[in-house]
Design a protein around this motif. Structure first.
Motif, PDB file in Angstrom:
ATOM      1  N   TRP A  59     -20.311  -6.257  11.441  1.00 19.54           N
ATOM      2  CA  TRP A  59     -19.679  -5.372  12.163  1.00 19.54           C
ATOM      3  C   TRP A  59     -20.527  -4.315  13.012  1.00 19.54           C
ATOM      4  CZ3 TRP A  59     -15.910  -3.978   7.605  1.00 19.54           C
ATOM      5  CH2 TRP A  59     -14.893  -4.915   7.454  1.00 19.54           C
ATOM      6  N   TRP A  91     -16.816  -2.321   4.328  1.00 19.71           N
ATOM      7  CA  TRP A  91     -18.120  -2.950   4.641  1.00 19.71           C
ATOM      8  C   TRP A  91     -18.492  -3.877   3.481  1.00 19.71           C
ATOM      9  CZ3 TRP A  91     -21.442  -5.628   7.336  1.00 19.71           C
ATOM     10  CH2 TRP A  91     -22.658  -5.612   7.110  1.00 19.71           C
ATOM     11  N   TRP A 151       0.519  -1.189  -0.001  1.00 23.75           N
ATOM     12  CA  TRP A 151       0.229   0.031   0.051  1.00 23.75           C
ATOM     13  C   TRP A 151       0.868   1.439  -0.118  1.00 23.75           C
ATOM     14  CZ3 TRP A 151      -3.456  -2.502   4.238  1.00 23.75           C
ATOM     15  CH2 TRP A 151      -4.823  -3.123   3.725  1.00 23.75           C
ATOM     16  N   LEU A 173      -3.842   7.176   8.918  1.00 21.78           N
ATOM     17  CA  LEU A 173      -4.490   6.240   7.866  1.00 21.78           C
ATOM     18  C   LEU A 173      -6.065   6.951   7.472  1.00 21.78           C
ATOM     19  CD1 LEU A 173      -3.513   2.706   8.712  1.00 21.78           C
ATOM     20  CD2 LEU A 173      -2.447   4.062   6.904  1.00 21.78           C
ATOM     21  N   PRO A 174      -6.119   6.912   6.319  1.00 24.91           N
ATOM     22  CA  PRO A 174      -7.831   7.352   6.029  1.00 24.91           C
ATOM     23  C   PRO A 174      -8.596   6.267   6.097  1.00 24.91           C
ATOM     24  CG  PRO A 174      -6.858   6.968   3.982  1.00 24.91           C
ATOM     25  CD  PRO A 174      -5.518   6.796   4.982  1.00 24.91           C
ATOM     26  N   PRO A 175      -9.762   6.512   6.761  1.00 25.16           N
ATOM     27  CA  PRO A 175     -10.610   5.076   7.010  1.00 25.16           C
ATOM     28  C   PRO A 175     -11.251   4.697   5.614  1.00 25.16           C
ATOM     29  CG  PRO A 175     -11.724   7.414   7.584  1.00 25.16           C
ATOM     30  CD  PRO A 175     -10.485   7.735   7.056  1.00 25.16           C
ATOM     31  N   LEU A 176     -11.501   3.289   5.611  1.00 27.08           N
ATOM     32  CA  LEU A 176     -12.006   2.774   4.508  1.00 27.08           C
ATOM     33  C   LEU A 176     -13.437   2.648   4.753  1.00 27.08           C
ATOM     34  CD1 LEU A 176      -9.305   0.065   4.009  1.00 27.08           C
ATOM     35  CD2 LEU A 176      -9.545   1.879   2.914  1.00 27.08           C
ATOM     36  N   GLY A 184      -3.757 -10.480   1.769  1.00 25.10           N
ATOM     37  CA  GLY A 184      -2.428 -10.114   1.723  1.00 25.10           C
ATOM     38  C   GLY A 184      -1.298 -11.274   1.401  1.00 25.10           C
ATOM     39  N   LEU A 228      -4.407  -2.808   9.586  1.00 19.68           N
ATOM     40  CA  LEU A 228      -4.730  -3.288   8.313  1.00 19.68           C
ATOM     41  C   LEU A 228      -3.753  -3.918   7.563  1.00 19.68           C
ATOM     42  CD1 LEU A 228      -7.447  -4.457   7.212  1.00 19.68           C
ATOM     43  CD2 LEU A 228      -7.714  -2.543   5.623  1.00 19.68           C
ATOM     44  N   TRP A 229      -2.569  -3.252   7.761  1.00 18.10           N
ATOM     45  CA  TRP A 229      -1.371  -3.604   7.039  1.00 18.10           C
ATOM     46  C   TRP A 229      -0.755  -4.863   7.320  1.00 18.10           C
ATOM     47  CZ3 TRP A 229       1.870  -3.205   3.425  1.00 18.10           C
ATOM     48  CH2 TRP A 229       3.127  -3.728   3.402  1.00 18.10           C
ATOM     49  N   GLN A 230      -1.335  -5.376   8.417  1.00 17.00           N
ATOM     50  CA  GLN A 230      -0.792  -6.831   8.999  1.00 17.00           C
ATOM     51  C   GLN A 230      -1.192  -7.774   7.878  1.00 17.00           C
ATOM     52  OE1 GLN A 230       1.422  -7.599  11.543  1.00 17.00           O
ATOM     53  NE2 GLN A 230       1.637  -5.548  11.523  1.00 17.00           N
ATOM     54  N   LEU A 231      -2.397  -7.483   7.116  1.00 18.23           N
ATOM     55  CA  LEU A 231      -2.621  -8.423   6.029  1.00 18.23           C
ATOM     56  C   LEU A 231      -1.720  -8.524   5.068  1.00 18.23           C
ATOM     57  CD1 LEU A 231      -5.600  -8.836   4.985  1.00 18.23           C
ATOM     58  CD2 LEU A 231      -5.081  -6.688   3.528  1.00 18.23           C
ATOM     59  N   LEU A 274     -16.053   6.159  10.226  1.00 19.67           N
ATOM     60  CA  LEU A 274     -15.525   4.971  10.699  1.00 19.67           C
ATOM     61  C   LEU A 274     -14.154   5.241  11.329  1.00 19.67           C
ATOM     62  CD1 LEU A 274     -16.719   2.946   7.689  1.00 19.67           C
ATOM     63  CD2 LEU A 274     -17.607   2.634   9.817  1.00 19.67           C
ATOM     64  N   PRO A 275     -13.737   4.412  12.232  1.00 22.74           N
ATOM     65  CA  PRO A 275     -12.400   4.615  12.824  1.00 22.74           C
ATOM     66  C   PRO A 275     -11.148   3.904  11.940  1.00 22.74           C
ATOM     67  CG  PRO A 275     -13.547   2.963  13.983  1.00 22.74           C
ATOM     68  CD  PRO A 275     -14.520   3.329  13.081  1.00 22.74           C
ATOM     69  N   PRO A 276     -10.314   4.358  11.388  1.00 24.46           N
ATOM     70  CA  PRO A 276      -9.101   3.719  10.796  1.00 24.46           C
ATOM     71  C   PRO A 276      -8.686   2.791  11.166  1.00 24.46           C
ATOM     72  CG  PRO A 276      -8.207   5.848  11.607  1.00 24.46           C
ATOM     73  CD  PRO A 276      -9.742   5.929  12.195  1.00 24.46           C
ATOM     74  N   LEU A 277      -8.427   1.509  10.407  1.00 26.86           N
ATOM     75  CA  LEU A 277      -7.905   0.622  10.834  1.00 26.86           C
ATOM     76  C   LEU A 277      -6.410   0.712  10.662  1.00 26.86           C
ATOM     77  CD1 LEU A 277     -10.372  -2.053   9.288  1.00 26.86           C
ATOM     78  CD2 LEU A 277     -10.163  -1.570  11.648  1.00 26.86           C
TER      79      LEU A 277
END
Lengths: 337, 337
Positions: B249, A265, A249, A258-261, A276, B264-267, B258-261
């Motif tokens: 969720w 959902w 990324w 980080l921007p929220p996604l 990944g 998520l990079w751990q993916l 939404l809160p950023p994750l």
């Protein structure tokens, strides 16, 4: 071996956000002779890849972070100048996970010998026939699982990995749409590489609308190199059972926030799989991947661009070009003999 | 059929954030006789599930949003009071995707007939032997792919789905850790259901530290019911090749922001697969799932809790309890005959 110095560009501090010249410093150190079982190579090519930015951070990753004070880690190709192993002779050429330095010394078992007389330019083993090509090959075919007739969307599509992903997807009978950062790059994708459509993400306006228009049947496979807002837009365009293959990324490596996604959902709404991967997951299948990629390259079915810059002292500014999108093709530093 | 009215709780406006009493209104309408091929049932049980919140939004989802002005959609079980189909007689009992209303009229082909003399309380077909149990069964076994000896983490573990997930994971030979919102719920998980450990997420402090401590070997399967901050913490604790099964969720259904994750990079760092699913993905395997769940229930291997509330007029306040965690077990509205 006469007394030699080794110029190294080492990690002086960990970047927060985009790396700066302050994060990497230069030093000349005496070159020690190789220890028992070790080999010293004089580097000829240094590979510059987005993944290096990840290794600069002190965060859990698939390999250890670069230790502060160590040469920045890169795949390199070099010629043996001193060997303390029966497996390598002075003059041999080999590839290894080395560093931003003139000379790299490693245990012989870590080196992969290359045949410089096979008619294949050595630098290709860092690109289309190396980690870059293997990332595209396994990421698309194993993680993305594209089927003929499906739509494959690729971000950073004019990049080293993305351009190969798109061409392999075309060979699978898919409709292929690429996103890239200039009109020139978009033209290259559609006119030279056979992409069905290309989106200039710098000028297209609303990402989601642009993807929807270019993918009228929705997206079945999204090969994601960038994350962030483009990932979020792509999530909103996925078909049921779509697969998202994530190999990095780059848009968020440098973001502390980080921007929220907002559309994550869609994972549930469309029964989507996001996976990944790193090529180390497919280590035992590297020979298969390299053989197939080489066959396609030889047959002229797989085009690639290299962006080769001469001189070790250009390594840091060249690396930073990965983050402003100004490179075109696989970035390699060459250190002429 | 004498002239009857049908009390309906219908979607008056779409919620932004948590649903409020303003979003749902009540009306009494004359009950029309069933049309050609249709059947009218008098509802006995109405299922209240987190998914309903998703259907209230006008966002892409796996089924159409509830139309404004329509009765709120729910799985229901009812007794046939009028039939215009040869397949159903007055007095039969059947299950269908109906609504928050006294009577539901649908084409006969949509109804699933139930045998009320089989010795199984009817409400179980909305819970452990219905959508709830099937979500746990297919989500854990097909999406999560747990192997004996692996660690399975379950959020909302004392909820209708989570409590079944954990028990099935134990039967697979896994170490099972649940997260729940009270000491009572945590005790139920470890003392009655056989979970290896439970985390009270309201009192544990740092989620990531609590998960790491309860999962010393890391997390191989995370069954995610909640999203948000707990998902983000769990992502930081995953092992290589971990699987995250996402069925909903609830923590973010009501969030416009939404809160950023951050993790998520751990993916990529751990080659993780995150997969969303709905039970409709496994429609052709429902009979297998229901048979296996029924066998486990009959053998006393699968415990479950129902939280049954009498009276259609309690439907909205009861539904809202899903979002404050005050329900214990599968929430069902009963409308006594």
């Amino acid at each position: 071996m006469t007394e030699l110095t080794n110029r190294q560009y080492f990690l002086a501090s960990r970047p927060v956000g985009e790396p700066t010249p302050d994060n990497v410093a230069c030093r000349d150190v005496p070159l020690a002779p190789p220890g028992e079982g070790e080999v010293t190579i004089r580097n000829l090519y240094i590979s510059l890849d987005p993944a290096i930015r990840g290794w600069m951070s002190d965060a859990p990753n698939y390999i250890e972070p670069i230790t502060l004070g160590d040469a920045v880690r890169s795949s390199v190709i070099g010629r043996v100048v001193a060997s303390n192993s029966p497996d390598f002779a002075v003059g041999d050429v080999a590839m290894v996970m080395g560093g931003w330095e003139q000379y790299t010394t490693v245990p012989a078992g870590m080196l992969n010998k290359l045949d410089e007389n096979a008619g294949i330019p050595l630098s290709l083993f860092l690109g289309v026939l190396g980690p870059t090509g293997l990332t595209a090959y396994f990421g698309l075919l194993e993680v993305g699982q594209p089927k003929a007739g499906e739509t494959v969307l690729v971000s950073a599509a004019a990049g080293a990995v993305g351009s190969i992903v798109g061409q392999i997807a075309k060979m699978q009978g898919c409709r292929v749409v690429g996103m890239a950062g200039s009109e020139d790059k978009c033209r290259w994708l559609t006119e030279d590489l056979g992409f069905d459509a290309a989106i200039n993400y710098r000028t297209c306006g609303d990402y989601r609308a642009a993807i929807s228009e270019a993918c009228p049947d929705g997206v079945d496979v999204y090969f994601d190199n960038v994350g962030g807002e483009i990932l979020d837009a792509a999530l909103a365009c996925l078909n049921r059972y779509a697969r998202v293959a994530v190999c990095g990324w780059i848009s968020t490596y440098n973001e502390s926030e980080l921007p929220p996604l907002a559309n994550l959902w869609q994972l549930v709404a469309r029964s989507v799989t996001i996976r990944g991967f790193v090529i180390l997951d497919y280590l035992d299948r590297f020979p298969e991947g390299i053989a197939q990629l080489a066959e396609w390259v030889m047959a002229g079915k797989l085009q690639f661009r290299e962006d080769v810059v001469d001189g070790l002292d250009n390594v840091l500014p060249t690396f930073l070009r990965l983050f402003d999108g100004s490179n075109s093709g696989k970035l390699v530093i060459r250190i002429p003999e």
